[in-house]
Design an enzyme around this catalytic site. Structure first.
Site, PDB file in Angstrom:
ATOM      1  N   ARG A   1       0.853  -1.184   0.000  1.00  7.84           N
ATOM      2  CA  ARG A   1       0.000   0.000   0.000  1.00  7.84           C
ATOM      3  C   ARG A   1       0.891   1.236   0.000  1.00  7.84           C
ATOM      4  O   ARG A   1       1.940   1.274   0.667  1.00  7.84           O
ATOM      5  CB  ARG A   1      -0.909   0.014   1.232  1.00  7.84           C
TER       6      ARG A   1
ATOM      7  N   HIS B   1      -0.896   0.206 -10.071  1.00  8.55           N
ATOM      8  CA  HIS B   1      -1.559  -0.809  -9.228  1.00  8.55           C
ATOM      9  C   HIS B   1      -1.989  -2.021 -10.066  1.00  8.55           C
ATOM     10  O   HIS B   1      -3.162  -2.408 -10.074  1.00  8.55           O
ATOM     11  CB  HIS B   1      -2.770  -0.183  -8.508  1.00  8.55           C
TER      12      HIS B   1
HETATM   13  P1  NDP Z   1      -0.939 -11.150   4.704  1.00 12.88           P
HETATM   14  O1  NDP Z   1      -1.912 -10.678   5.724  1.00 12.88           O
HETATM   15  O2  NDP Z   1      -0.954 -12.591   4.329  1.00 12.88           O
HETATM   16  O3  NDP Z   1       0.546 -10.818   5.189  1.00 12.88           O
HETATM   17  C1  NDP Z   1       0.909  -9.598   5.753  1.00 12.88           C
HETATM   18  C2  NDP Z   1       2.358  -9.676   6.213  1.00 12.88           C
HETATM   19  O4  NDP Z   1       2.743  -8.408   6.721  1.00 12.88           O
HETATM   20  C3  NDP Z   1       2.546 -10.689   7.350  1.00 12.88           C
HETATM   21  O5  NDP Z   1       3.755 -11.379   7.190  1.00 12.88           O
HETATM   22  C4  NDP Z   1       2.618  -9.786   8.577  1.00 12.88           C
HETATM   23  O6  NDP Z   1       3.381 -10.299   9.652  1.00 12.88           O
HETATM   24  C5  NDP Z   1       3.316  -8.573   8.003  1.00 12.88           C
HETATM   25  N1  NDP Z   1       3.076  -7.411   8.835  1.00 12.88           N
HETATM   26  C6  NDP Z   1       1.888  -6.791   9.102  1.00 12.88           C
HETATM   27  N2  NDP Z   1       2.078  -5.764   9.932  1.00 12.88           N
HETATM   28  C7  NDP Z   1       3.399  -5.728  10.224  1.00 12.88           C
HETATM   29  C8  NDP Z   1       4.208  -4.895  11.036  1.00 12.88           C
HETATM   30  N3  NDP Z   1       3.699  -3.885  11.741  1.00 12.88           N
HETATM   31  N4  NDP Z   1       5.536  -5.156  11.091  1.00 12.88           N
HETATM   32  C9  NDP Z   1       6.063  -6.199  10.397  1.00 12.88           C
HETATM   33  N5  NDP Z   1       5.350  -7.026   9.599  1.00 12.88           N
HETATM   34  C10 NDP Z   1       4.035  -6.787   9.518  1.00 12.88           C
HETATM   35  O7  NDP Z   1      -1.152 -10.209   3.437  1.00 12.88           O
HETATM   36  P2  NDP Z   1      -0.805 -10.503   1.902  1.00 12.88           P
HETATM   37  O8  NDP Z   1       0.585 -10.982   1.802  1.00 12.88           O
HETATM   38  O9  NDP Z   1      -1.875 -11.301   1.270  1.00 12.88           O
HETATM   39  O10 NDP Z   1      -0.954  -9.020   1.304  1.00 12.88           O
HETATM   40  C11 NDP Z   1      -0.204  -7.935   1.820  1.00 12.88           C
HETATM   41  C12 NDP Z   1      -0.755  -6.629   1.281  1.00 12.88           C
HETATM   42  O11 NDP Z   1      -0.482  -6.498  -0.095  1.00 12.88           O
HETATM   43  C13 NDP Z   1      -2.278  -6.506   1.356  1.00 12.88           C
HETATM   44  O12 NDP Z   1      -2.703  -6.113   2.643  1.00 12.88           O
HETATM   45  C14 NDP Z   1      -2.574  -5.470   0.302  1.00 12.88           C
HETATM   46  O13 NDP Z   1      -2.563  -4.185   0.903  1.00 12.88           O
HETATM   47  C15 NDP Z   1      -1.399  -5.586  -0.658  1.00 12.88           C
HETATM   48  N6  NDP Z   1      -1.833  -6.075  -1.983  1.00 12.88           N
HETATM   49  C16 NDP Z   1      -1.535  -5.337  -3.104  1.00 12.88           C
HETATM   50  C17 NDP Z   1      -1.920  -5.773  -4.347  1.00 12.88           C
HETATM   51  C18 NDP Z   1      -1.549  -5.040  -5.593  1.00 12.88           C
HETATM   52  O14 NDP Z   1      -2.138  -5.290  -6.653  1.00 12.88           O
HETATM   53  N7  NDP Z   1      -0.569  -4.145  -5.554  1.00 12.88           N
HETATM   54  C19 NDP Z   1      -2.716  -7.019  -4.512  1.00 12.88           C
HETATM   55  C20 NDP Z   1      -2.886  -7.765  -3.290  1.00 12.88           C
HETATM   56  C21 NDP Z   1      -2.476  -7.274  -2.081  1.00 12.88           C
HETATM   57  P3  NDP Z   1       2.905 -11.622  10.443  1.00 12.88           P
HETATM   58  O15 NDP Z   1       3.080 -12.743   9.444  1.00 12.88           O
HETATM   59  O16 NDP Z   1       3.847 -11.719  11.562  1.00 12.88           O
HETATM   60  O17 NDP Z   1       1.465 -11.410  10.804  1.00 12.88           O
END
Ligand code: NDP
Length: 311
Positions: free
Chosen positions: A227, A275
């Site tokens: 994001r 995007h």
């Molecule tokens: P997930 O929820 O599967 O994974 C999120 C990851 O981020 C996890 O490993 C989590 O850690 C980590 N995380 C969250 N908060 C923190 C923090 N404060 N510090 C460190 N690590 C953190 O999400 P996805 O992988 O499926 O997707 C990630 C994001 O990608 C989505 O939320 C979306 O915004 C974006 N996206 C963009 C797209 C595009 O077209 N550009 C398409 C799809 C998604 P932990 O494992 O420890 O919980």
């Protein structure tokens, strides 16, 4: 019990196409689109890209908001979301693969000096330049969830040194996994490329600020497909002018579409894609159908969002 499909988008898969796919997965199910909502009291689930307050106002018996994608910040962050509302997201393979490929493509573009060679060709100039050697290149992946895990594994399989970073500890074969706030500057300082694929939460908004940018390796590249609000864009421009990092590749920006007045458009050290990194949904719509059935039968939902955590 009825499911309303309402993406609010005109440049993506249409509501009617989504409704047809869901109907074919559960024949006879009551699936509606905004042009034929019928009795709104019967709608218990809505499938959206972004939730708007009209949904909350006009659907009094709504129980589940199904995001047709991954990022749920505008749903979870809606101050009018009732406390009983449940939220689910999709975790399809296709966009995870697509985003991992997007990161790989832009890393290889830099490694092989593709922009340099294309510009030289346009001038009919033969200018050999040594590519960067993959085994000696370190890539960091911020976020090791559904998409970050796939990205880290793909990059490792290609031969990069890979560091990963997440909130909780992880184990991924061949990848050095770090976690927690204190580990981030360490990762930034060691990587030639940093791939960010984090959700937008109160903890991640503005996380890549002037201080974190200063911790990056001079000449390194920052790639963001999570994001846009992860990065302080004003601080990024100052940091890029200084050469630290040396380039940013952004599939997401704070405001989308990126305003024509944004200095990011014309900055020589910025590459923008609109995007598009995770375009394809693949077979994810079967999970929408599955969640409609699960909501009806009271079974646990697929990929229900932890509202307190925000992702
Ligand atoms: P997930 O929820 O599967 O994974 C999120 C990851 O981020 C996890 O490993 C989590 O850690 C980590 N995380 C969250 N908060 C923190 C923090 N404060 N510090 C460190 N690590 C953190 O999400 P996805 O992988 O499926 O997707 C990630 C994001 O990608 C989505 O939320 C979306 O915004 C974006 N996206 C963009 C797209 C595009 O077209 N550009 C398409 C799809 C998604 P932990 O494992 O420890 O919980």
């Amino acid at each position: 019990m009825a499911l309303l499909i309402d993406t609010g988008l005109t440049n993506w898969i249409s509501d009617a196409e989504i409704a047809n796919e869901v109907r074919s997965a559960i024949p006879g199910a009551d699936i509606r689109t905004p042009d034929a909502i019928g009795n709104a009291d019967e709608i218990t689930m809505v499938a959206v890209v972004g939730l708007n307050d009209d949904h909350l106002r006009q659907l009094p018996n709504l129980k589940l908001v199904q995001k047709l994608g991954a990022g749920v910040e505008t749903i979870v962050g809606n101050p009018n979301l009732p406390s009983h509302m449940r939220v689910a997201r999709l975790k399809p393979d296709a966009p995870a693969q697509g985003i991992a490929e997007w990161f790989l493509a832009y890393i290889l573009r830099a490694q092989r000096h593709m922009a340099f060679h294309e510009a030289a060709q346009a001038r009919a100039e033969w200018l050999p330049k040594e590519p960067t050697f993959t085994p000696q290149t370190t890539v960091g992946v911020m976020g090791l969830g559904h998409i970050g895990d796939r990205t880290a594994r793909m990059l490792r399989a290609v031969g990069f040194q890979v560091l990963g970073w997440s909130r909780s500890p992880k184990q991924i074969e061949g990848v050095t996994c770090l976690h927690g706030d204190n580990a981030l500057p360490q990762l930034l300082g060691r990587c030639d490329f940093v791939c960010a694929i984090l959700p937008s939460t109160p903890q991640t908004v503005g996380l890549i600020d002037a201080q974190m940018l200063a911790a990056m390796k001079p000449g390194s590249q920052l790639l963001n497909a999570g994001r846009g609000d992860l990065i302080d864009e004003d601080a990024l421009i100052i940091a890029l002018d200084r050469g630290n990092p040396g380039h940013a590749v952004l599939d997401v920006t704070c405001q989308e579409p990126l305003p024509t007045s944004s200095p990011l458009w014309h900055h020589p050290r910025v590459t923008i894609t609109p995007h598009v990194s995770g375009w394809h949904l693949g077979d994810a719509l079967s999970d929408v159908a599955e969640n409609f059935q699960r909501l009806s039968s009271g079974a646990p939902l697929l990929n229900e969002v932890d509202l307190a955590r925000g992702y």
